[in-house]
Design a protein around this motif. Structure first.
Motif, PDB file in Angstrom:
ATOM      1  N   ALA A  48     -64.242  13.813   1.431  1.00  0.00           N
ATOM      2  CA  ALA A  48     -63.217  14.649   2.058  1.00  0.00           C
ATOM      3  C   ALA A  48     -62.935  14.201   3.492  1.00  0.00           C
ATOM      4  CB  ALA A  48     -63.663  16.111   2.038  1.00  0.00           C
ATOM      5  N   LEU A  49     -63.985  13.892   4.240  1.00  0.00           N
ATOM      6  CA  LEU A  49     -63.801  13.448   5.621  1.00  0.00           C
ATOM      7  C   LEU A  49     -63.125  12.087   5.672  1.00  0.00           C
ATOM      8  CD1 LEU A  49     -67.229  14.581   7.133  1.00  0.00           C
ATOM      9  CD2 LEU A  49     -64.979  15.599   7.556  1.00  0.00           C
ATOM     10  N   GLU A  50     -63.503  11.205   4.750  1.00  0.00           N
ATOM     11  CA  GLU A  50     -62.833   9.902   4.682  1.00  0.00           C
ATOM     12  C   GLU A  50     -61.359  10.080   4.348  1.00  0.00           C
ATOM     13  OE1 GLU A  50     -65.146   7.901   1.751  1.00  0.00           O
ATOM     14  OE2 GLU A  50     -66.808   7.476   3.119  1.00  0.00           O
ATOM     15  N   GLY A  51     -61.064  11.038   3.446  1.00  0.00           N
ATOM     16  CA  GLY A  51     -59.679  11.300   3.087  1.00  0.00           C
ATOM     17  C   GLY A  51     -58.866  11.826   4.262  1.00  0.00           C
ATOM     18  N   LEU A  52     -59.473  12.682   5.072  1.00  0.00           N
ATOM     19  CA  LEU A  52     -58.780  13.203   6.250  1.00  0.00           C
ATOM     20  C   LEU A  52     -58.491  12.089   7.244  1.00  0.00           C
ATOM     21  CD1 LEU A  52     -60.710  16.544   6.900  1.00  0.00           C
ATOM     22  CD2 LEU A  52     -58.305  16.310   6.254  1.00  0.00           C
ATOM     23  N   SER A  53     -59.481  11.230   7.466  1.00  0.00           N
ATOM     24  CA  SER A  53     -59.282  10.113   8.395  1.00  0.00           C
ATOM     25  C   SER A  53     -58.201   9.171   7.878  1.00  0.00           C
ATOM     26  CB  SER A  53     -60.593   9.336   8.586  1.00  0.00           C
ATOM     27  OG  SER A  53     -61.580  10.151   9.181  1.00  0.00           O
ATOM     28  N   ALA A  54     -58.229   8.915   6.554  1.00  0.00           N
ATOM     29  CA  ALA A  54     -57.220   8.035   5.965  1.00  0.00           C
ATOM     30  C   ALA A  54     -55.831   8.642   6.105  1.00  0.00           C
ATOM     31  CB  ALA A  54     -57.548   7.777   4.500  1.00  0.00           C
ATOM     32  N   ALA A  55     -55.728   9.953   5.868  1.00  0.00           N
ATOM     33  CA  ALA A  55     -54.427  10.623   5.982  1.00  0.00           C
ATOM     34  C   ALA A  55     -53.889  10.516   7.411  1.00  0.00           C
ATOM     35  CB  ALA A  55     -54.557  12.086   5.562  1.00  0.00           C
ATOM     36  N   ALA A  56     -54.768  10.674   8.384  1.00  0.00           N
ATOM     37  CA  ALA A  56     -54.339  10.586   9.781  1.00  0.00           C
ATOM     38  C   ALA A  56     -53.839   9.179  10.103  1.00  0.00           C
ATOM     39  CB  ALA A  56     -55.504  10.963  10.699  1.00  0.00           C
ATOM     40  N   ARG A  57     -54.569   8.163   9.642  1.00  0.00           N
ATOM     41  CA  ARG A  57     -54.151   6.780   9.924  1.00  0.00           C
ATOM     42  C   ARG A  57     -52.799   6.474   9.285  1.00  0.00           C
ATOM     43  NH1 ARG A  57     -59.687   5.637   8.357  1.00  0.00           N
ATOM     44  NH2 ARG A  57     -60.984   5.428  10.216  1.00  0.00           N
ATOM     45  N   ARG A  58     -52.629   6.922   8.019  1.00  0.00           N
ATOM     46  CA  ARG A  58     -51.366   6.638   7.335  1.00  0.00           C
ATOM     47  C   ARG A  58     -50.202   7.376   8.005  1.00  0.00           C
ATOM     48  NH1 ARG A  58     -54.718   7.543   2.187  1.00  0.00           N
ATOM     49  NH2 ARG A  58     -55.487   5.446   1.750  1.00  0.00           N
ATOM     50  N   ALA A  59     -50.447   8.613   8.431  1.00  0.00           N
ATOM     51  CA  ALA A  59     -49.395   9.375   9.097  1.00  0.00           C
ATOM     52  C   ALA A  59     -49.008   8.715  10.421  1.00  0.00           C
ATOM     53  CB  ALA A  59     -49.854  10.812   9.333  1.00  0.00           C
ATOM     54  N   GLN A  60     -50.004   8.220  11.154  1.00  0.00           N
ATOM     55  CA  GLN A  60     -49.718   7.565  12.431  1.00  0.00           C
ATOM     56  C   GLN A  60     -48.878   6.314  12.224  1.00  0.00           C
ATOM     57  OE1 GLN A  60     -53.769   7.144  13.757  1.00  0.00           O
ATOM     58  NE2 GLN A  60     -53.651   8.925  15.114  1.00  0.00           N
ATOM     59  N   ARG A  61     -49.202   5.542  11.177  1.00  0.00           N
ATOM     60  CA  ARG A  61     -48.424   4.328  10.919  1.00  0.00           C
ATOM     61  C   ARG A  61     -47.010   4.676  10.455  1.00  0.00           C
ATOM     62  NH1 ARG A  61     -52.808   1.921   8.634  1.00  0.00           N
ATOM     63  NH2 ARG A  61     -52.011   2.091   6.520  1.00  0.00           N
ATOM     64  N   ALA A  62     -46.913   5.700   9.601  1.00  0.00           N
ATOM     65  CA  ALA A  62     -45.594   6.091   9.094  1.00  0.00           C
ATOM     66  C   ALA A  62     -44.694   6.597  10.217  1.00  0.00           C
ATOM     67  CB  ALA A  62     -45.738   7.153   8.012  1.00  0.00           C
ATOM     68  N   GLY A  63     -45.289   7.240  11.216  1.00  0.00           N
ATOM     69  CA  GLY A  63     -44.510   7.787  12.321  1.00  0.00           C
ATOM     70  C   GLY A  63     -44.337   6.842  13.486  1.00  0.00           C
ATOM     71  N   SER A  64     -44.807   5.613  13.350  1.00  0.00           N
ATOM     72  CA  SER A  64     -44.681   4.644  14.430  1.00  0.00           C
ATOM     73  C   SER A  64     -43.217   4.290  14.678  1.00  0.00           C
ATOM     74  CB  SER A  64     -45.464   3.380  14.072  1.00  0.00           C
ATOM     75  OG  SER A  64     -45.171   2.334  14.973  1.00  0.00           O
TER      76      SER A  64
END
Length: 291
Positions: free
Chosen positions: A74-90
């Motif tokens: 679950a924690l890995e999933g949260l970190s992954a979601a944050a990274r993907r969101a940051q890249r998508a919003g770049s």
């Protein structure tokens, strides 16, 4: 019962991994008393005992082991979601492709050329990694798509086979088998084989290898012999030779990406890669004795 909070889950995972409240508190950068209170509060909310505590040790209960396993994911999933969101919003969106060095089977230029013609194409950043690291980088959100070889653990990923290749034995030019037109796996018995960093040893007893450049150097020095996809010929220098292995099973290069992804840029990359692969798929019939 209210949903779990990421903070309290991270606290529990730290204690469960350390099996020591003092070390876990130091790792988290907090005092021990609030950490102990947080874990006790979590147990009350869940209605189960997660940790058996004595004056001498801390041990996980069956419920604690389950929460540790699920909590890590679950924690890995949260970190992954944050990274993907940051890249998508770049402001400058990009697609990150992960692969080991010279691990594209010679196809990357064709794939990138095909991708450039896609209407949803974006900039592509290539991230090089060691052997066997691609799947973890995809699951962690550090990359969007990857080129992998063999049949790795694809949990949490979707994939598409791209290229099936015959295998060759890569050896120094002065090796006893270097002049052969072809060899068999039995001919390679007793040879020192490399150990791929991060992967099971699999009976290999040679030097540990992290990237293709290092591997080719070790082969040229006579330290090891490797069985690799036929596309390795493109990267072999004049001090090594590639000899077909008649009975080695074909190896597969595949494209993988996080499952359920809805990125148009990623979908376009998958289309481009599979289209390029359809034009490049080689003949993988077993080699005959005259080859």
């Amino acid at each position: 019962m209210d949903g779990l909070e990421a903070r309290e889950l991270a606290y529990f995972v730290a204690v469960a991994e350390e099996l020591n409240f003092s070390r876990a508190a130091q790792r988290l950068g907090i005092a021990q008393p609030p950490l102990s209170r947080a874990v006790k509060q979590l147990e009350r909310r869940l209605g189960v005992v997660l940790l058996e505590r004595t004056s001498r040790k801390v041990a996980l209960t069956a419920a604690g082991q389950v929460l540790l396993d699920e909590g890590r994911r679950a924690l890995e999933g949260l970190s992954a979601a944050a990274r993907r969101a940051q890249r998508a919003g770049s402001p400058a969106p990009r697609l990150t492709l992960v692969m080991k060095a010279v691990g594209d089977g010679g196809m990357l230029p064709d794939i990138l050329a095909a991708y450039a013609g896609e209407p949803d194409a974006t900039a592509v950043e290539v991230l090089f990694c060691g052997f066997g690291e691609q799947a973890d980088l995809l699951r962690s959100g550090s990359a969007d798509v990857g080129l992998l070889h063999g049949r790795p653990d694809l949990t949490g990923l979707d994939s598409e086979d791209l290229l099936v290749e015959r295998q060759v034995a890569v050896m120094p030019v002065r090796h006893r088998l270097a002049g052969r037109a072809a060899v068999t796996l039995a001919d390679l018995d007793g040879e020192v084989m490399p150990r791929w960093a991060g992967l099971p040893r699999g009976g290999a007893d040679g030097p540990e290898v992290r990237d293709a450049g290092q591997l080719m150097q070790l082969i040229a020095m006579g330290r090891t012999v490797a069985v690799l996809p036929e596309s390795a010929r493109a990267y072999a220098g004049g001090d090594v030779v590639c000899v077909p292995v008649l009975d080695a099973p074909p190896t597969t290069m595949l494209l993988a990406w996080p499952e359920k992804s809805r990125s148009p840029a990623l979908a376009a990359f998958v289309r481009a890669a599979t289209g390029a692969a359809a034009l490049r798929t080689p003949d993988v019939r077993p080699l005959g004795p005259g080859h």
